[in-house]
Design a protein around this motif. Structure first.
Motif, PDB file in Angstrom:
ATOM      1  N   ILE A 234       0.943  -1.231   0.044  1.00 37.36           N
ATOM      2  CA  ILE A 234       0.025   0.146  -0.003  1.00 37.36           C
ATOM      3  C   ILE A 234       0.801   1.432   0.048  1.00 37.36           C
ATOM      4  O   ILE A 234       2.122   1.299   0.726  1.00 37.36           O
ATOM      5  N   HIS A 235       0.619   2.255  -0.860  1.00 39.15           N
ATOM      6  CA  HIS A 235       1.262   3.594  -0.780  1.00 39.15           C
ATOM      7  C   HIS A 235      -0.123   4.513  -0.592  1.00 39.15           C
ATOM      8  O   HIS A 235      -0.816   4.533  -1.234  1.00 39.15           O
ATOM      9  N   GLY A 236       0.183   5.412   0.456  1.00 41.81           N
ATOM     10  CA  GLY A 236      -1.036   6.188   0.812  1.00 41.81           C
ATOM     11  C   GLY A 236      -0.297   7.802   0.608  1.00 41.81           C
ATOM     12  O   GLY A 236       0.904   7.993   0.792  1.00 41.81           O
ATOM     13  N   GLY A 237      -1.265   8.413   0.502  1.00 43.38           N
ATOM     14  CA  GLY A 237      -0.738   9.932   0.824  1.00 43.38           C
ATOM     15  C   GLY A 237      -2.033  10.923   0.279  1.00 43.38           C
ATOM     16  O   GLY A 237      -3.240  10.443   0.233  1.00 43.38           O
ATOM     17  N   GLY A 238      -1.980  12.175   0.462  1.00 44.31           N
ATOM     18  CA  GLY A 238      -3.049  12.978   0.046  1.00 44.31           C
ATOM     19  C   GLY A 238      -3.417  13.011  -1.554  1.00 44.31           C
ATOM     20  O   GLY A 238      -2.484  12.874  -2.175  1.00 44.31           O
ATOM     21  N   ILE A 239      -4.587  13.433  -1.688  1.00 46.38           N
ATOM     22  CA  ILE A 239      -5.161  13.118  -2.920  1.00 46.38           C
ATOM     23  C   ILE A 239      -4.313  14.174  -3.877  1.00 46.38           C
ATOM     24  O   ILE A 239      -4.546  14.122  -5.191  1.00 46.38           O
ATOM     25  N   GLU A 240      -4.043  15.527  -3.227  1.00 47.15           N
ATOM     26  CA  GLU A 240      -3.348  16.570  -4.052  1.00 47.15           C
ATOM     27  C   GLU A 240      -2.089  15.912  -4.953  1.00 47.15           C
ATOM     28  O   GLU A 240      -1.618  16.518  -5.576  1.00 47.15           O
ATOM     29  N   ASN A 241      -1.453  14.763  -3.960  1.00 47.49           N
ATOM     30  CA  ASN A 241      -0.177  14.159  -4.582  1.00 47.49           C
ATOM     31  C   ASN A 241      -0.582  13.297  -5.562  1.00 47.49           C
ATOM     32  O   ASN A 241       0.656  12.796  -6.210  1.00 47.49           O
ATOM     33  N   VAL A 242      -1.514  13.008  -6.079  1.00 50.04           N
ATOM     34  CA  VAL A 242      -1.748  12.224  -7.112  1.00 50.04           C
ATOM     35  C   VAL A 242      -1.031  12.282  -8.371  1.00 50.04           C
ATOM     36  O   VAL A 242      -0.307  11.704  -8.934  1.00 50.04           O
ATOM     37  N   PHE A 243      -1.077  13.484  -8.743  1.00 51.21           N
ATOM     38  CA  PHE A 243      -0.426  14.348  -9.811  1.00 51.21           C
ATOM     39  C   PHE A 243       0.232  15.488  -9.361  1.00 51.21           C
ATOM     40  O   PHE A 243      -0.499  16.338  -8.620  1.00 51.21           O
ATOM     41  N   PRO A 244       1.558  15.645  -9.470  1.00 52.79           N
ATOM     42  CA  PRO A 244       2.343  14.805 -10.259  1.00 52.79           C
ATOM     43  C   PRO A 244       3.178  13.988  -9.312  1.00 52.79           C
ATOM     44  O   PRO A 244       3.811  12.738  -9.818  1.00 52.79           O
ATOM     45  N   HIS A 245       3.283  14.048  -8.007  1.00 48.16           N
ATOM     46  CA  HIS A 245       4.068  13.378  -7.094  1.00 48.16           C
ATOM     47  C   HIS A 245       4.097  11.841  -7.419  1.00 48.16           C
ATOM     48  O   HIS A 245       4.992  11.247  -7.737  1.00 48.16           O
ATOM     49  N   HIS A 246       2.921  11.343  -6.825  1.00 44.11           N
ATOM     50  CA  HIS A 246       2.665   9.779  -7.048  1.00 44.11           C
ATOM     51  C   HIS A 246       2.914   9.330  -8.702  1.00 44.11           C
ATOM     52  O   HIS A 246       3.517   8.204  -8.817  1.00 44.11           O
ATOM     53  N   GLU A 247       2.425  10.186  -9.510  1.00 47.74           N
ATOM     54  CA  GLU A 247       2.471   9.557 -10.731  1.00 47.74           C
ATOM     55  C   GLU A 247       4.008   9.377 -11.304  1.00 47.74           C
ATOM     56  O   GLU A 247       4.647   8.486 -11.881  1.00 47.74           O
ATOM     57  N   CYS A 248       4.676  10.541 -10.706  1.00 48.80           N
ATOM     58  CA  CYS A 248       6.353  10.471 -10.945  1.00 48.80           C
ATOM     59  C   CYS A 248       7.055   9.278 -10.187  1.00 48.80           C
ATOM     60  O   CYS A 248       8.072   8.855 -10.600  1.00 48.80           O
ATOM     61  N   GLU A 249       6.507   8.953  -8.902  1.00 46.85           N
ATOM     62  CA  GLU A 249       7.079   7.921  -8.246  1.00 46.85           C
ATOM     63  C   GLU A 249       7.035   6.654  -8.926  1.00 46.85           C
ATOM     64  O   GLU A 249       7.869   5.991  -8.967  1.00 46.85           O
ATOM     65  N   ILE A 250       6.048   6.399  -9.574  1.00 49.23           N
ATOM     66  CA  ILE A 250       5.516   5.125 -10.151  1.00 49.23           C
ATOM     67  C   ILE A 250       6.408   5.200 -11.429  1.00 49.23           C
ATOM     68  O   ILE A 250       7.041   4.188 -11.702  1.00 49.23           O
ATOM     69  N   ALA A 251       6.575   6.333 -12.150  1.00 53.70           N
ATOM     70  CA  ALA A 251       7.338   6.190 -13.311  1.00 53.70           C
ATOM     71  C   ALA A 251       8.738   5.984 -13.145  1.00 53.70           C
ATOM     72  O   ALA A 251       9.272   4.838 -13.738  1.00 53.70           O
ATOM     73  N   GLN A 252       9.342   6.705 -12.079  1.00 49.90           N
ATOM     74  CA  GLN A 252      10.737   6.288 -11.905  1.00 49.90           C
ATOM     75  C   GLN A 252      10.975   4.761 -11.380  1.00 49.90           C
ATOM     76  O   GLN A 252      11.806   4.149 -11.702  1.00 49.90           O
ATOM     77  N   SER A 253      10.259   4.277 -10.472  1.00 53.85           N
ATOM     78  CA  SER A 253      10.266   3.155  -9.899  1.00 53.85           C
ATOM     79  C   SER A 253      10.015   2.033 -10.734  1.00 53.85           C
ATOM     80  O   SER A 253      11.023   0.938 -10.786  1.00 53.85           O
ATOM     81  N   GLU A 254       9.016   2.072 -11.556  1.00 57.16           N
ATOM     82  CA  GLU A 254       8.777   0.995 -12.283  1.00 57.16           C
ATOM     83  C   GLU A 254       9.933   1.108 -13.702  1.00 57.16           C
ATOM     84  O   GLU A 254      10.072  -0.040 -14.344  1.00 57.16           O
ATOM     85  N   ALA A 255      10.192   2.046 -14.052  1.00 56.09           N
ATOM     86  CA  ALA A 255      11.299   2.112 -15.140  1.00 56.09           C
ATOM     87  C   ALA A 255      12.741   1.524 -14.452  1.00 56.09           C
ATOM     88  O   ALA A 255      12.964   0.622 -15.250  1.00 56.09           O
ATOM     89  N   ALA A 256      12.925   1.921 -13.443  1.00 57.96           N
ATOM     90  CA  ALA A 256      14.098   1.111 -12.906  1.00 57.96           C
ATOM     91  C   ALA A 256      14.057  -0.169 -12.676  1.00 57.96           C
ATOM     92  O   ALA A 256      14.914  -1.072 -12.827  1.00 57.96           O
TER      93      ALA A 256
END
Length: 488
Positions: A234-256
């Motif tokens: 589970i990854h949790g956080g505030g809804i305001e962080n869906v974009f860009p923060h969490h989107e970018c986290e996914i991008a970096q992590s899954e790319a790597a």
RNA sequence: GGCGGCAUGGCCAAGUGGACUAAGGCAGCGGAUUGCAAAUCCGGUAUCCAGGGUUCGAAUCCCUGUGCCGCCUCCA
């Protein structure tokens, strides 16, 4: 009934199954510590604290990681501007790390008051610079990132499913609508992994690309995979962080990693104050320290849990007053119950209560299993409370066993899970005999005197004592056996 | 401009196709209890923003409208 969680990634409620049997790894975005925590932090962390408490109640071995962001990310437009922590440190004329220490302590102080359990690991961004540099290197090696003028950017065009969390498509974004286009980037949506430190920048580190500092999405990727693995629950956080923060986290992590990142994404909603959005940059936020001057921390906790985590709440004194009274009513019952338990002397158990409590447990858990419906769970507690009051008011003898089973229910469901029922009901009452010995004895003396007056029907004087005590915040309740008192 | 969400009694807020004749909290009203109170209990109090549609059946699904909010800069 199985636990269901609304997953932002799939936009539906899903049955929760952990990646590893019996264990849950959860990462929640922590605060940037450059100011005192506010009521929005309360909503977010009380919500997730309850999630963690409930997962543990279900028997999972939970590892709860919540970072402390102690590198100030940038104040204004994407990847430009001043460092927030440095800015504030200059203002207060302290070292950035001194500032961070002050507000980090302030943060934990308030979270403790709200009865949030401490995370199992509280990693700090500045403590993970080598790991962050490593991740950037890996992304460059794999062709997902490029260096430009000593900064490194993630190349979003290389990742086909970029935008899958927030449901955005690159071509639909109106680039430059609100921010200047950074000429160092190939594509306006590319985001910084590493930034070159301009002269005067204090928090900076050596890297293969020169002296600089990490981009703000990087720490969460790095620290979550370090402590929870490349794929976690589970990854949790505030809804305001869906974009860009969490989107970018996914991008970096899954790319790597070339593996799925977090399996369930949970987002809590925002707090408004008197109907207006509360934001750091708007400067209208209510700090918890200010709120605690008026309302007890558990009242705020109760208020937060009275609404589903995914719904917004509006903070107002009226709403908090209502919560305060509701909680007080619950405490009255629990205090009465515990008093009765102390003086109870056995008698055989009433089987019917076993069945009743079983039913309440099930409805409570059914509510929590539906994506942590704390509002409904609290309704269950209030329904029970009504029945308990009836029981306590009735003339029938109640067995010690039944009383303690009810108390155990309050402790487990109201205490361990929701975190709103304290072990001892001291804060509104007079139970803490040792701490308030003189106070207790004095009031007892007054009550005894008053009882004598009442016995001889000297109502006027008796009422006067009651009124005067009431002015001092002491409420007297005349009961059949004896008069009880409590603080307002 | 793009994406997403919300609208339930005086207030807050669950419920998202059939035991909803809609949970719970707060407030108010009537009653019980009390010497009077407090605490507590009992009772009454909503047809779910508007209009249209789908369905045997809708607060719950679809469409239209109205209003509010979030994200697309940092933020929990």
């Amino acid at each position: 009934m199985a636990l269901k969680i609304y997953n932002t990634l799939t936009r539906r409620k899903e049955i929760f199954t952990p990646f590893e049997e019996g264990r849950v790894g959860i990462y929640v975005c922590g605060p940037t510590v450059y100011d005192h925590p506010h009521i929005g932090h309360a909503k977010s962390y009380v919500s997730f604290d309850t999630v963690i408490r409930y997962l543990r109640h279900l028997g999972y071995k939970v590892r709860y990681v919540q970072n402390i962001t102690d590198v100030g990310h940038l104040t204004d437009n994407a990847d430009e501007g001043e460092d927030k922590i440095e800015k504030r440190a200059k203002l207060e004329q302290v070292e950035p790390m001194e500032l961070v220490e002050t507000y980090m302590r302030s943060y934990y102080e308030d979270m403790d008051a709200l009865n949030n359990l401490r995370p199992d690991i509280s990693p700090r961004a500045t403590g993970h610079i080598p790991e962050q540099i490593d991740l950037v290197k890996r992304l460059i090696d794999k062709g997902f990132a490029y260096e430009s003028n000593q900064s490194v950017y993630f190349d979003v065009s290389k990742l086909k499913d970029y935008g899958k969390l927030s449901g955005r498509k690159l071509e639909e974004q109106e680039s430059g609508a609100r921010i200047e286009i950074n000429p160092e980037k190939k594509h306006p949506a590319d985001f910084a992994l590493w930034k070159k430190a301009e002269s005067g920048h204090i928090m900076k580190w050596n890297s293969p690309w020169g002296v600089g500092f990490p981009g703000w999405h990087l720490e969460c990727s790095v620290m979550s995979m370090k402590y929870l693995g490349e794929t976690f629950d589970i990854h949790g956080g505030g809804i305001e962080n869906v974009f860009p923060h969490h989107e970018c986290e996914i991008a970096q992590s899954e790319a790597a990693n070339e593996l799925p990142f977090a399996r369930y994404w949970m987002h809590n909603n925002m707090v408004t104050v008197n109907g207006q959005k509360m934001g750091k940059s708007l400067g209208n936020f209510v700090t918890l320290k200010d709120a605690f001057k008026i309302f007890s921390p558990l009242t705020i906790r109760f208020f937060v849990l009275n609404t589903h985590y995914s719904s917004p709440i509006d903070y107002s004194n009226e709403a908090l007053d209502a919560a305060d009274k509701g909680l007080e009513r619950l405490y009255n019952t629990i205090r009465n119950l515990r008093e009765r338990l102390e003086s109870s002397n056995g008698a055989e158990g009433q089987e019917i209560w076993k069945t009743k409590l079983e039913k309440y447990k099930n409805t409570f858990e059914d509510a929590m299993n539906e994506d942590f419906n704390t509002a409904e769970a609290m309704a269950v507690i209030f329904n029970l409370t009504k029945e308990v009051n009836n029981l306590l008011n009735s003339d029938e003898e109640i067995s010690k066993e039944v009383l303690s089973e009810i108390d155990a229910f309050y402790k487990t469901y109201g205490g361990n899970i929701l975190g709103i029922v304290p072990e001892k009901t001291v804060q509104h009452g007079a139970d803490d005999v040792d701490a308030y010995k003189i106070e207790n004895d004095l009031i007892k003396t007054l009550i005894d005197t008053r009882n004598e007056l009442r016995a001889s029907k000297q109502w006027e004087l008796a009422d006067k004592i009651r009124d005067r005590l009431s002015e001092l915040g002491i409420i007297i309740e005349d009961k059949k056996e004896k008069a009880a008192w409590r603080k307002k």
